[in-house]
Motif scaffolding. Structure first.
Motif, PDB file in Angstrom:
ATOM      1  N   LYS A  44      35.932  43.894 -53.137  1.00  0.00           N
ATOM      2  CA  LYS A  44      36.510  43.069 -52.075  1.00  0.00           C
ATOM      3  C   LYS A  44      35.435  42.764 -51.046  1.00  0.00           C
ATOM      4  N   THR A  45      35.569  41.637 -50.382  1.00  0.00           N
ATOM      5  CA  THR A  45      34.682  41.292 -49.280  1.00  0.00           C
ATOM      6  C   THR A  45      35.331  41.764 -47.986  1.00  0.00           C
ATOM      7  N   VAL A  46      34.591  42.543 -47.182  1.00  0.00           N
ATOM      8  CA  VAL A  46      35.093  43.053 -45.902  1.00  0.00           C
ATOM      9  C   VAL A  46      34.014  42.854 -44.842  1.00  0.00           C
ATOM     10  N   ARG A  47      34.363  43.088 -43.601  1.00  0.00           N
ATOM     11  CA  ARG A  47      33.382  43.000 -42.504  1.00  0.00           C
ATOM     12  C   ARG A  47      32.999  44.414 -42.075  1.00  0.00           C
ATOM     13  N   ASN A  48      31.710  44.606 -41.833  1.00  0.00           N
ATOM     14  CA  ASN A  48      31.244  45.910 -41.366  1.00  0.00           C
ATOM     15  C   ASN A  48      31.314  45.972 -39.839  1.00  0.00           C
ATOM     16  N   ALA A  49      30.775  47.023 -39.250  1.00  0.00           N
ATOM     17  CA  ALA A  49      30.845  47.217 -37.798  1.00  0.00           C
ATOM     18  C   ALA A  49      30.115  46.123 -37.017  1.00  0.00           C
ATOM     19  N   GLU A  50      29.103  45.506 -37.619  1.00  0.00           N
ATOM     20  CA  GLU A  50      28.366  44.431 -36.953  1.00  0.00           C
ATOM     21  C   GLU A  50      29.019  43.073 -37.147  1.00  0.00           C
ATOM     22  N   GLY A  51      30.077  43.004 -37.957  1.00  0.00           N
ATOM     23  CA  GLY A  51      30.767  41.746 -38.198  1.00  0.00           C
ATOM     24  C   GLY A  51      30.250  40.962 -39.389  1.00  0.00           C
ATOM     25  N   ARG A  52      29.277  41.506 -40.107  1.00  0.00           N
ATOM     26  CA  ARG A  52      28.745  40.833 -41.296  1.00  0.00           C
ATOM     27  C   ARG A  52      29.656  41.089 -42.490  1.00  0.00           C
ATOM     28  N   GLU A  53      29.747  40.106 -43.368  1.00  0.00           N
ATOM     29  CA  GLU A  53      30.514  40.280 -44.591  1.00  0.00           C
ATOM     30  C   GLU A  53      29.709  41.122 -45.575  1.00  0.00           C
ATOM     31  N   VAL A  54      30.338  42.155 -46.107  1.00  0.00           N
ATOM     32  CA  VAL A  54      29.721  43.032 -47.102  1.00  0.00           C
ATOM     33  C   VAL A  54      30.722  43.246 -48.227  1.00  0.00           C
ATOM     34  N   ILE A  55      30.268  43.820 -49.318  1.00  0.00           N
ATOM     35  CA  ILE A  55      31.124  44.053 -50.471  1.00  0.00           C
ATOM     36  C   ILE A  55      31.599  45.501 -50.475  1.00  0.00           C
ATOM     37  N   SER A  56      32.905  45.678 -50.617  1.00  0.00           N
ATOM     38  CA  SER A  56      33.503  47.001 -50.772  1.00  0.00           C
ATOM     39  C   SER A  56      33.838  47.172 -52.250  1.00  0.00           C
ATOM     40  N   THR A  57      33.418  48.302 -52.838  1.00  0.00           N
ATOM     41  CA  THR A  57      33.700  48.547 -54.246  1.00  0.00           C
ATOM     42  C   THR A  57      34.780  49.603 -54.451  1.00  0.00           C
TER      43      THR A  57
END
Length: 106
Positions: A44-57
């Motif tokens: 899934k695509t999620v946002r990290n603490a900085e607001g960037r989109e990252v991939i969650s596995t």
């Protein structure tokens, strides 16, 4: 407020809570083993603490009092080690839905 039923939490994970950074790098608390959880290993695509989109596995649902801040190390049921990207505590006072903690992992 009701809690997520323990019988739904079929998996067991190990959590090493993130404590912060020191001169020696990231610091973690003692490992807490055999934590009941429900683990879904999906991308899934999620946002990290900085607001960037990252991939969650992997996504984890656990009891509402789970001590797992973002950047904690987690060992999944299959032995894979991952890092918590984000943590959300879900509550709905007065509604018939269970309280839980949701952890998105790298």
């Amino acid at each position: 407020m009701t809690r997520v039923p323990r019988w739904l939490l079929r998996h067991r994970i190990t959590v090493e809570p993130y404590l912060g950074t020191s001169a020696y790098g990231k610091q973690y608390g003692p490992a807490v083993a055999d934590v009941p959880a429900l683990v879904a290993e999906t991308v899934k695509t999620v946002r990290n603490a900085e607001g960037r989109e990252v991939i969650s596995t992997a996504q984890i649902i656990a009891e509402p009092d789970l001590a797992c801040p973002a950047e904690s190390r987690i060992t999944l049921p299959d032995g894979r080690r991952t890092t918590a990207i984000s943590v959300a505590h879900h509550t709905a006072p007065g509604l018939p839905v269970p309280a839980s903690t949701e952890v998105m992992c790298e």
